[in-house]
Write an enzyme that holds these catalytic residues in place. Structure first.
Site, PDB file in Angstrom:
ATOM      1  N   TYR A  30     -10.847  -3.858   9.340  1.00  0.00           N
ATOM      2  CA  TYR A  30      -9.503  -4.429   9.154  1.00  0.00           C
ATOM      3  C   TYR A  30      -9.456  -5.860   9.701  1.00  0.00           C
ATOM      4  CZ  TYR A  30      -8.625   0.645   9.129  1.00  0.00           C
ATOM      5  OH  TYR A  30      -8.670   1.984   8.897  1.00  0.00           O
ATOM      6  N   TRP A  34      -2.282  -6.343  10.883  1.00  0.00           N
ATOM      7  CA  TRP A  34      -1.502  -5.220  10.358  1.00  0.00           C
ATOM      8  C   TRP A  34      -0.217  -5.077  11.177  1.00  0.00           C
ATOM      9  CZ3 TRP A  34      -6.221  -5.134   8.208  1.00  0.00           C
ATOM     10  CH2 TRP A  34      -6.382  -4.481   6.988  1.00  0.00           C
ATOM     11  N   SER A  35       0.847  -4.743  10.480  1.00  0.00           N
ATOM     12  CA  SER A  35       2.177  -4.763  11.096  1.00  0.00           C
ATOM     13  C   SER A  35       2.328  -3.839  12.307  1.00  0.00           C
ATOM     14  CB  SER A  35       3.211  -4.417  10.029  1.00  0.00           C
ATOM     15  OG  SER A  35       4.437  -4.116  10.586  1.00  0.00           O
ATOM     16  N   GLY A 176       1.595   4.532   7.266  1.00  0.00           N
ATOM     17  CA  GLY A 176       0.523   4.297   8.238  1.00  0.00           C
ATOM     18  C   GLY A 176      -0.409   5.501   8.349  1.00  0.00           C
ATOM     19  N   ASP A 178      -2.069   7.222   5.840  1.00  0.00           N
ATOM     20  CA  ASP A 178      -2.425   7.196   4.423  1.00  0.00           C
ATOM     21  C   ASP A 178      -2.730   8.536   3.736  1.00  0.00           C
ATOM     22  OD1 ASP A 178      -2.465   4.671   5.543  1.00  0.00           O
ATOM     23  OD2 ASP A 178      -4.397   4.086   4.718  1.00  0.00           O
ATOM     24  N   TRP A 372      -6.499  10.799   8.576  1.00  0.00           N
ATOM     25  CA  TRP A 372      -5.274  11.429   9.094  1.00  0.00           C
ATOM     26  C   TRP A 372      -5.196  12.921   8.783  1.00  0.00           C
ATOM     27  CZ3 TRP A 372      -2.112   9.071  12.489  1.00  0.00           C
ATOM     28  CH2 TRP A 372      -2.223   7.681  12.607  1.00  0.00           C
ATOM     29  N   GLU A 415     -11.186   4.271  16.366  1.00  0.00           N
ATOM     30  CA  GLU A 415      -9.914   4.294  15.645  1.00  0.00           C
ATOM     31  C   GLU A 415      -9.330   5.705  15.732  1.00  0.00           C
ATOM     32  OE1 GLU A 415     -10.677   3.402  11.572  1.00  0.00           O
ATOM     33  OE2 GLU A 415      -8.561   3.152  11.047  1.00  0.00           O
TER      34      GLU A 415
HETATM   35  C1  DGY Z   1      -6.284   0.715   4.709  1.00  0.00           C
HETATM   36  O1  DGY Z   1      -6.672  -0.205   4.005  1.00  0.00           O
HETATM   37  O2  DGY Z   1      -6.965   1.684   5.028  1.00  0.00           O
HETATM   38  C2  DGY Z   1      -4.953   0.667   5.266  1.00  0.00           C
HETATM   39  O3  DGY Z   1      -4.587   1.814   5.926  1.00  0.00           O
HETATM   40  C3  DGY Z   1      -3.923   0.280   4.253  1.00  0.00           C
HETATM   41  O4  DGY Z   1      -3.041  -0.438   4.997  1.00  0.00           O
END
Ligand code: DGY
Length: 442
Positions: A30, A34-35, A176, A178, A372, A415
């Site tokens: 990432y 990210w927000s 968030g 996904d 998740w 993560e």
């Molecule tokens: C990702 O790309 O995995 C994110 O969770 C999308 O924001």
């Protein structure tokens, strides 16, 4: 690892990911801002430097949309195009909207759970506790307050035209969480149309594809992005056309707490009385909305599929939304604590540590390595710990924190973690994992 070593590693992770004024979510997977990651990161950074923590949120808020939306990603213009998909070029047509911030498109068109006001208030709290940087923190709050008010107003109106107190999302990425089983049935109903050829760049950064969403899920994610692009992110259009339209109880619970924080901020900055009346009404409506989503069979709060007009039945960590919203109903609280500590969650005897898996091992959608669908997320441990503390459940909160920190002493700052073995999964050196560790040890 001793606590001082955890602190040192956490500081090193946040330094490594510091892009000069804002923090990428992780080194490779990432590379952008990210927000909701950013809000959690600010909570941790506050213990190192309240000014830098304020800067994190200021950088994000500089990209706020004109309608109040805080975008889920602010893209790093220096990150190479092959580092993340879907990147700024993919989002460009969607963000060609009168609501988008001016200038070249550097944001996505989605949003994420509203942790920001909680983080902003926390910055002042830390400054006050240390008796350092208080004036600067107040100035920051004065600048941030109207922006955060506009953000919450966006969520309470554009994202809740039914006045239900619950936030509507158009894409599982907005939750968030996904690939959580929360969204499985709603997502399965989505018929995928023509999608562009795309490459799963996320898979380049994890050792095992099973740790990430599946190809079928991704096709649906990308199709929903196409739908959102077609609508130019227009909320009114999406309420009519999006094949995925759901009420998100976790985001709604976070919004209740964020509105409480915003109310405190309104006091600090001397905001007009009418703002406070509005924020108080949002809090009340949010709590009522969550109560209506209670499922007596699972003993959890459930998301709602607005397209199918039915609750989304899944046993996941989002079900504890009323605990997170700080429910005042003693029966509801006891019931939820019972479920949290039952074998369906932290009482499962096979767990590596009694930490809440993102999805209950009893749920049909459970999968212990898959994002998740089962893994333990340090940031969720933090959210539940913070909520328990807020409810006066000190012993439970301490136990959760101790176990969560013991897990992080492996030094990976993963993560997420496999719930039965404790193996770190996804990205290492994840910024929000480092941030919550710092907050725990501060
Ligand atoms: C990702 O790309 O995995 C994110 O969770 C999308 O924001």
């Amino acid at each position: 690892m001793e606590p001082e070593d955890i602190i040192a590693r956490a500081v090193a992770v946040l330094r490594e990911n510091d892009m000069g004024g804002w923090t990428r979510a992780s080194p490779t997977l990432y590379p952008h801002q990210w927000s909701w990651d950013s809000a959690f990161i600010a909570i941790g950074l506050a213990h190192l430097d309240t000014g830098r923590a304020a800067g994190e949120l200021t950088a994000l808020l500089a990209n706020q949309w004109r309608n109040g939306k805080i975008p889920h990603i602010v893209f790093n213009p220096k990150a190479p195009p092959e580092s993340y998909f879907p990147g700024p070029e993919h989002w460009a047509s969607a963000t060609d909207s009168p609501d988008a911030p001016s200038g070249p498109s550097l944001t996505s068109g989605l949003c994420q759970p509203p942790v920001h006001a909680i983080a902003a208030r926390h910055i002042l709290e830390v400054a006050e506790a240390r008796n350092e940087g208080i004036d600067t923190a107040r100035v920051f709050l004065e600048e941030a307050y109207p922006k955060l008010f506009a953000w919450h107003r966006y969520l309470a109106t554009f994202r809740d035209p039914e006045d239900s107190g619950l936030v509507t999302i158009y894409h599982p990425w907005e939750s968030g969480t996904d690939n959580s089983p929360r969204w499985t049935s709603a997502l399965e109903r989505v018929e995928v149309g023509e999608i562009p050829d795309y490459e799963r760049l996320d898979l380049d950064h994890v050792p095992d594809p099973a740790e990430r969403p599946t190809g079928e899920e991704y096709d649906r994610f990308i199709w929903l992005v196409e739908v959102i692009k077609d609508a130019r992110c227009d909320d009114a259009v999406l309420q009519r056309t999006s094949p995925f339209l759901a009420k998100d109880v976790l985001a709604s619970a976070i919004l209740v707490k964020a509105n409480e924080a915003l109310l405190d901020m309104a006091e600090v900055v001397g905001a007009p009385e009418e703002d406070r009346t509005k924020i108080s009404a949002w809090i009340e409506r949010g709590r009522e909305g969550l109560e209506e989503r209670w499922d007596p069979e699972l003993g959890l709060c459930l998301d709602y599929d607005l397209r199918a007009d039915e609750p989304l039945k899944a046993s996941t960590i989002a079900g504890f939304a009323p605990l997170i919203a700080g429910t005042g109903d003693a029966e509801c609280r006891e019931g939820l604590l019972g479920v949290l500590e039952s074998p369906a969650f932290t009482g499962n005897p096979d767990l590596y540590k009694p930490l809440p898996p993102s999805t209950s091992p009893d749920d049909v959608g459970f999968s212990p390595r898959s994002y998740w669908r089962g893994p333990v997320w340090p940031v969720m441990n933090w959210l539940l710990w913070w909520s328990l503390k807020g409810l006066g459940e000190r012993k439970r909160a301490e136990r959760l924190k101790d176990c969560a920190l013991a897990q992080l002493s492996d030094g990976h700052f993963g993560e997420y973690y496999e719930p039965f073995t404790g193996e770190a999964l996804g990205s290492d050196d994840q910024s929000w994992t480092a941030a919550v560790a710092l907050d725990w040890l501060a």
